[in-house]
Write an enzyme that holds these catalytic residues in place. Structure first.
Site, PDB file in Angstrom:
ATOM      1  CG  ASP A   1     -65.015  -3.440  59.967  1.00 37.02           C
ATOM      2  OD1 ASP A   1     -64.178  -4.289  60.317  1.00 37.02           O
ATOM      3  OD2 ASP A   1     -64.688  -2.347  59.452  1.00 37.02           O
TER       4      ASP A   1
ATOM      5  CG  ASP B   1     -56.110 -12.533  56.558  1.00 39.60           C
ATOM      6  OD1 ASP B   1     -56.383 -13.531  55.888  1.00 39.60           O
ATOM      7  OD2 ASP B   1     -55.937 -11.408  56.038  1.00 39.60           O
TER       8      ASP B   1
ATOM      9  NE  ARG C   1     -66.772  -2.560  63.754  1.00 37.07           N
ATOM     10  CZ  ARG C   1     -65.541  -2.991  63.474  1.00 37.07           C
ATOM     11  NH1 ARG C   1     -65.226  -4.260  63.648  1.00 37.07           N
ATOM     12  NH2 ARG C   1     -64.624  -2.151  63.021  1.00 37.07           N
TER      13      ARG C   1
ATOM     14  N   GLY D   1     -63.266  -5.954  66.447  1.00 34.35           N
ATOM     15  CA  GLY D   1     -63.870  -7.144  65.848  1.00 34.35           C
ATOM     16  C   GLY D   1     -64.312  -8.233  66.804  1.00 34.35           C
TER      17      GLY D   1
HETATM   18  P1  5GP Z   1     -53.773 -10.416  60.050  1.00 33.88           P
HETATM   19  O1  5GP Z   1     -52.873  -9.479  60.806  1.00 33.88           O
HETATM   20  O2  5GP Z   1     -53.853 -11.811  60.635  1.00 33.88           O
HETATM   21  O3  5GP Z   1     -53.487 -10.421  58.589  1.00 33.88           O
HETATM   22  O4  5GP Z   1     -55.207  -9.769  60.079  1.00 33.88           O
HETATM   23  C1  5GP Z   1     -56.032  -9.805  61.133  1.00 33.88           C
HETATM   24  C2  5GP Z   1     -57.034  -8.683  61.000  1.00 33.88           C
HETATM   25  O5  5GP Z   1     -57.393  -8.400  59.630  1.00 33.88           O
HETATM   26  C3  5GP Z   1     -58.311  -9.074  61.669  1.00 33.88           C
HETATM   27  O6  5GP Z   1     -58.293  -8.778  63.038  1.00 33.88           O
HETATM   28  C4  5GP Z   1     -59.335  -8.274  60.889  1.00 33.88           C
HETATM   29  O7  5GP Z   1     -59.433  -6.976  61.429  1.00 33.88           O
HETATM   30  C5  5GP Z   1     -58.771  -8.170  59.489  1.00 33.88           C
HETATM   31  N1  5GP Z   1     -59.357  -9.196  58.598  1.00 33.88           N
HETATM   32  C6  5GP Z   1     -58.740 -10.237  58.029  1.00 33.88           C
HETATM   33  N2  5GP Z   1     -59.568 -10.971  57.280  1.00 33.88           N
HETATM   34  C7  5GP Z   1     -60.783 -10.374  57.384  1.00 33.88           C
HETATM   35  C8  5GP Z   1     -62.082 -10.667  56.837  1.00 33.88           C
HETATM   36  O8  5GP Z   1     -62.328 -11.649  56.109  1.00 33.88           O
HETATM   37  N3  5GP Z   1     -63.088  -9.814  57.183  1.00 33.88           N
HETATM   38  C9  5GP Z   1     -62.904  -8.728  57.990  1.00 33.88           C
HETATM   39  N4  5GP Z   1     -63.952  -7.959  58.250  1.00 33.88           N
HETATM   40  N5  5GP Z   1     -61.689  -8.424  58.512  1.00 33.88           N
HETATM   41  C10 5GP Z   1     -60.640  -9.243  58.223  1.00 33.88           C
HETATM   42 MG    MG Z   2     -59.580  -6.869  63.733  1.00 35.14          MG
END
Ligand code: 5GP
Ligand code: MG
Length: 172
Positions: free
Chosen positions: A156, A100, A162, A41
């Site tokens: 993505d 996130d 992407r 990403g």
């Molecule tokens: P976390 O571990 O903080 O919950 O998630 C991080 C990962 O979740 C990011 O690196 C990404 O790959 C994915 N992610 C979280 N929110 C989004 C979003 O709104 N769009 C996309 N494409 N990926 C997300």
């Molecule tokens: Mg990611």
């Protein structure tokens, strides 16, 4: 491509990157910065950002994934690939696409701390603070956004989107 609407334009992204690069140039003046790009990403963001920097940069890549259980992250993060070498006593900036729940970043903090860097900071293109499960505050944020699922500019949906030049919200 999936139906989507533009959320953050190409011009808005580029303007924010200029400001971020100026801040990094100031904060790391006189130092060499080791950037760890989290695949896939952050690849587009990192490619644009490093070309705005004037400080010396060494680039590393790391691929992780957090397995999901339905819509929610299960909390298990796996390391798939690492080109990271010799970070001991170096200045390290980890760059992620989006923060996130914080589960991925929490894993990365532990993983990167073990390399014994002189300093360790985190930069994310997008931050969704509403969704946080682990209290993590990144040092550099491109844009703070509400709880939307976004694609484009490296991000993505099922591996597509992407290459969009802007960030968009997916529509049903
Ligand atoms: P976390 O571990 O903080 O919950 O998630 C991080 C990962 O979740 C990011 O690196 C990404 O790959 C994915 N992610 C979280 N929110 C989004 C979003 O709104 N769009 C996309 N494409 N990926 C997300
Ligand atoms: Mg990611």
């Amino acid at each position: 491509m999936y139906k989507h609407r533009v959320f953050i334009t190409e011009d808005q992204i580029q303007a924010r990157l200029v400001a971020l690069a100026e801040q990094l140039d100031r904060d790391y003046a006189g130092r060499t910065l080791n950037i760890v790009c989290i695949l896939k990403g952050a690849a587009v963001f990192v490619a644009d950002l490093i070309r705005l920097l004037h400080i010396p940069v060494i680039l590393h890549f790391l691929k992780v994934s957090s397995y999901t259980d339905g819509a929610e992250s299960s909390g298990t993060v796996h390391l798939h690939f690492s080109s990271v070498t010799d970070l001991e006593a170096r200045h390290v900036l980890v760059i992620e696409d989006i923060l996130d729940t914080g589960i991925t970043m929490d894993y990365l903090i532990k993983h990167m701390t073990a390399t014994k860097p002189a300093s360790l900071r985190y930069c994310v293109l997008l931050d969704k603070p509403e969704r946080r499960k682990i209290d993590i505050r990144p040092d550099y944020v491109g844009f703070e956004i509400a709880d939307y699922f976004v694609i484009g500019y490296g991000l993505d949906y099922n591996e597509l989107g992407r290459n969009l030049r802007y960030i968009a919200i997916l529509e049903e």
